[in-house]
Design a protein around this motif. Structure first.
Motif, mmCIF file in Angstrom:
data_model
loop_
_atom_site.group_PDB
_atom_site.id
_atom_site.type_symbol
_atom_site.label_atom_id
_atom_site.label_comp_id
_atom_site.label_asym_id
_atom_site.label_seq_id
_atom_site.Cartn_x
_atom_site.Cartn_y
_atom_site.Cartn_z
ATOM 1 N N LEU A 9 38.583 51.039 3.757
ATOM 2 C CA LEU A 9 39.590 50.149 4.325
ATOM 3 C C LEU A 9 38.866 48.947 4.900
ATOM 4 C CD1 LEU A 9 42.686 50.012 4.738
ATOM 5 C CD2 LEU A 9 42.324 50.879 7.043
ATOM 6 N N PHE A 10 39.396 47.762 4.622
ATOM 7 C CA PHE A 10 38.717 46.529 5.009
ATOM 8 C C PHE A 10 39.559 45.719 5.978
ATOM 9 C CE2 PHE A 10 37.367 47.927 0.904
ATOM 10 C CZ PHE A 10 36.002 47.705 0.882
ATOM 11 N N ALA A 11 38.899 45.155 6.981
ATOM 12 C CA ALA A 11 39.584 44.284 7.929
ATOM 13 C C ALA A 11 38.910 42.912 7.887
ATOM 14 C CB ALA A 11 39.508 44.853 9.336
ATOM 15 N N ILE A 12 39.738 41.872 7.786
ATOM 16 C CA ILE A 12 39.229 40.494 7.874
ATOM 17 C C ILE A 12 39.298 40.146 9.359
ATOM 18 C CG2 ILE A 12 39.600 38.106 7.154
ATOM 19 C CD1 ILE A 12 41.296 39.323 4.765
ATOM 20 N N CYS A 13 38.159 39.852 9.973
ATOM 21 C CA CYS A 13 38.084 39.672 11.433
ATOM 22 C C CYS A 13 37.633 38.264 11.817
ATOM 23 C CB CYS A 13 37.084 40.663 12.032
ATOM 24 S SG CYS A 13 37.264 42.356 11.463
ATOM 25 N N ASP A 14 38.212 37.714 12.890
ATOM 26 C CA ASP A 14 37.753 36.392 13.353
ATOM 27 C C ASP A 14 37.138 36.465 14.753
ATOM 28 O OD1 ASP A 14 39.891 36.576 15.097
ATOM 29 O OD2 ASP A 14 40.912 34.760 14.410
ATOM 30 N N LYS A 115 47.363 36.710 -1.752
ATOM 31 C CA LYS A 115 48.290 35.632 -2.136
ATOM 32 C C LYS A 115 48.133 34.439 -1.194
ATOM 33 C CE LYS A 115 52.536 37.029 -3.111
ATOM 34 N NZ LYS A 115 53.787 37.815 -3.005
ATOM 35 N N ALA A 116 46.914 34.036 -0.976
ATOM 36 C CA ALA A 116 46.640 32.865 -0.140
ATOM 37 C C ALA A 116 45.352 32.263 -0.682
ATOM 38 C CB ALA A 116 46.455 33.284 1.319
ATOM 39 N N VAL A 122 38.732 32.043 4.981
ATOM 40 C CA VAL A 122 37.355 31.880 5.480
ATOM 41 C C VAL A 122 37.320 30.884 6.638
ATOM 42 C CG1 VAL A 122 35.021 31.089 4.873
ATOM 43 C CG2 VAL A 122 36.295 32.507 3.261
ATOM 44 N N GLU A 123 38.020 29.771 6.477
ATOM 45 C CA GLU A 123 38.070 28.752 7.527
ATOM 46 C C GLU A 123 38.724 29.306 8.799
ATOM 47 O OE1 GLU A 123 36.632 25.988 7.714
ATOM 48 O OE2 GLU A 123 36.077 25.541 5.663
ATOM 49 N N ALA A 124 39.786 30.104 8.606
ATOM 50 C CA ALA A 124 40.493 30.701 9.749
ATOM 51 C C ALA A 124 39.583 31.663 10.507
ATOM 52 C CB ALA A 124 41.742 31.427 9.260
ATOM 53 N N VAL A 125 38.764 32.394 9.771
ATOM 54 C CA VAL A 125 37.813 33.327 10.394
ATOM 55 C C VAL A 125 36.786 32.541 11.208
ATOM 56 C CG1 VAL A 125 35.864 34.860 9.857
ATOM 57 C CG2 VAL A 125 38.088 35.258 8.781
ATOM 58 N N ARG A 126 36.267 31.489 10.607
ATOM 59 C CA ARG A 126 35.226 30.689 11.274
ATOM 60 C C ARG A 126 35.745 30.000 12.527
ATOM 61 N NH1 ARG A 126 30.748 28.193 7.691
ATOM 62 N NH2 ARG A 126 30.725 26.888 9.510
ATOM 63 N N SER A 127 36.998 29.536 12.459
ATOM 64 C CA SER A 127 37.541 28.782 13.600
ATOM 65 C C SER A 127 38.436 29.642 14.498
ATOM 66 C CB SER A 127 38.325 27.570 13.086
ATOM 67 O OG SER A 127 39.354 27.994 12.220
ATOM 68 N N GLN A 129 41.220 31.301 13.895
ATOM 69 C CA GLN A 129 42.638 30.948 13.769
ATOM 70 C C GLN A 129 43.403 31.935 12.899
ATOM 71 O OE1 GLN A 129 44.212 27.966 15.158
ATOM 72 N NE2 GLN A 129 42.340 28.134 16.363
ATOM 73 N N LEU A 130 42.888 33.160 12.788
ATOM 74 C CA LEU A 130 43.499 34.149 11.896
ATOM 75 C C LEU A 130 44.954 34.426 12.264
ATOM 76 C CD1 LEU A 130 42.423 35.531 9.417
ATOM 77 C CD2 LEU A 130 41.620 37.416 10.827
ATOM 78 N N LYS A 131 45.236 34.389 13.573
ATOM 79 C CA LYS A 131 46.591 34.654 14.058
ATOM 80 C C LYS A 131 47.604 33.667 13.472
ATOM 81 C CE LYS A 131 47.788 36.847 18.359
ATOM 82 N NZ LYS A 131 47.091 37.141 19.593
ATOM 83 N N LYS A 132 47.149 32.434 13.245
ATOM 84 C CA LYS A 132 48.054 31.383 12.761
ATOM 85 C C LYS A 132 48.033 31.255 11.236
ATOM 86 C CE LYS A 132 47.358 28.663 16.952
ATOM 87 N NZ LYS A 132 46.536 27.589 17.492
ATOM 88 N N THR A 133 47.286 32.124 10.574
ATOM 89 C CA THR A 133 47.128 32.012 9.118
ATOM 90 C C THR A 133 47.871 33.134 8.413
ATOM 91 O OG1 THR A 133 44.920 31.159 9.576
ATOM 92 C CG2 THR A 133 45.382 31.746 7.299
ATOM 93 N N ARG A 134 48.644 32.769 7.389
ATOM 94 C CA ARG A 134 49.364 33.794 6.634
ATOM 95 C C ARG A 134 48.444 34.406 5.589
ATOM 96 N NH1 ARG A 134 54.952 34.089 6.579
ATOM 97 N NH2 ARG A 134 55.168 34.372 4.344
#
Length: 243
Positions: A9-14, A115-116, A122-127, A129-134
């Protein structure tokens, strides 16, 4: 799902928030029926029926959340892909391993479902901003089968340099994608350079649909001298579950 069954199971984390990707299940051993020596993975399925939404929810609350919180507290916020290799135990999920990458061969069945724009993620993770990214994933099931050199994971030296036939034809099939691994292209021809040569991914509405498409594509491919080996039972656990 069975006690002792493994999954990824994978999680994309910021560093602050995270999004869980589809679950997957790797097939490690070289022969059908989970026999023979372990490999780097010769097939995978996503999502896997080994874990349901409730188990995933528990993993989020009991593993991913505390880990991110703890690392942030230590001044080392974790940004990137968190890979959980888990096993089902009687008293919940046991952690076999953590890794900081997409798995292989799991990436081949998970990444195509995003579907994004991956760059936006990647940019959302770096900055942070994952919460604001669909970040959305499609509902398809995908199955990946590794086409291997005969002899892998042992000695496959006699297969190196041999020509691979049928790849172009297989690529033209609907709902089939082929990822190169141990492969070299020369003009319009393909040659073997490794043990796991390529991954055939079939996608469909169901596990049966995806398996059928992947194996239809695999049937068109061969390695000079009859040197292609692949498992014929990728996804067998999920087929058993349907029964």
């Amino acid at each position: 799902a069975l006690i002792g069954e493994e999954f990824s199971l994978f999680a994309i984390c910021d560093g602050e928030d995270f999004v869980v990707a589809k679950s997957a299940q790797d097939h490690k051993t070289i022969y059908d029926g989970d026999k023979g020596p372990n490999t780097g993975g010769v097939g995978s399925v996503a999502p896997t029926g080994a874990i349901d939404d409730l188990i995933i929810h528990n993993i989020e609350q009991e593993i991913f959340k505390p880990l991110l919180k703890g690392m942030k507290k230590e001044g080392r916020p974790y940004k990137g892909i968190l890979y959980l290799g888990g096993m089902l135990a009687r008293d919940g999920v046991k952690i076999i391993e953590f890794n900081c990458r997409w798995g292989d061969p799991e990436a081949e069945v998970i990444l195509p479902s995003i579907k994004a724009d991956y760059l936006d993620i990647v940019e959302a993770v770096r900055s942070q901003q994952l919460k604001k990214t669909r970040v959305l994933f499609d509902k398809k099931v995908r199955v990946s089968i590794a086409g291997c050199s005969k002899g892998y994971p042992g000695d496959y030296s006699k297969v190196l340099g041999k020509e691979i036939y049928g790849l172009t034809k297989a690529m033209k099939l609907p709902d089939v994608t082929i990822f190169g691994s141990g492969i070299k292209r020369s003009g319009k021809k393909f040659f073997v350079t490794g043990g796991r040569v390529f991954h055939v991914v079939g996608e469909g509405k169901s596990i049966l649909d995806a398996i059928k498409k992947a194996y239809q594509a695999m049937a068109l491919i061969s390695i000079e001298g009859g040197n292609l080996h692949y498992r014929k039972d990728i996804g067998w656990r999920d087929i058993e579950r349907l029964k």
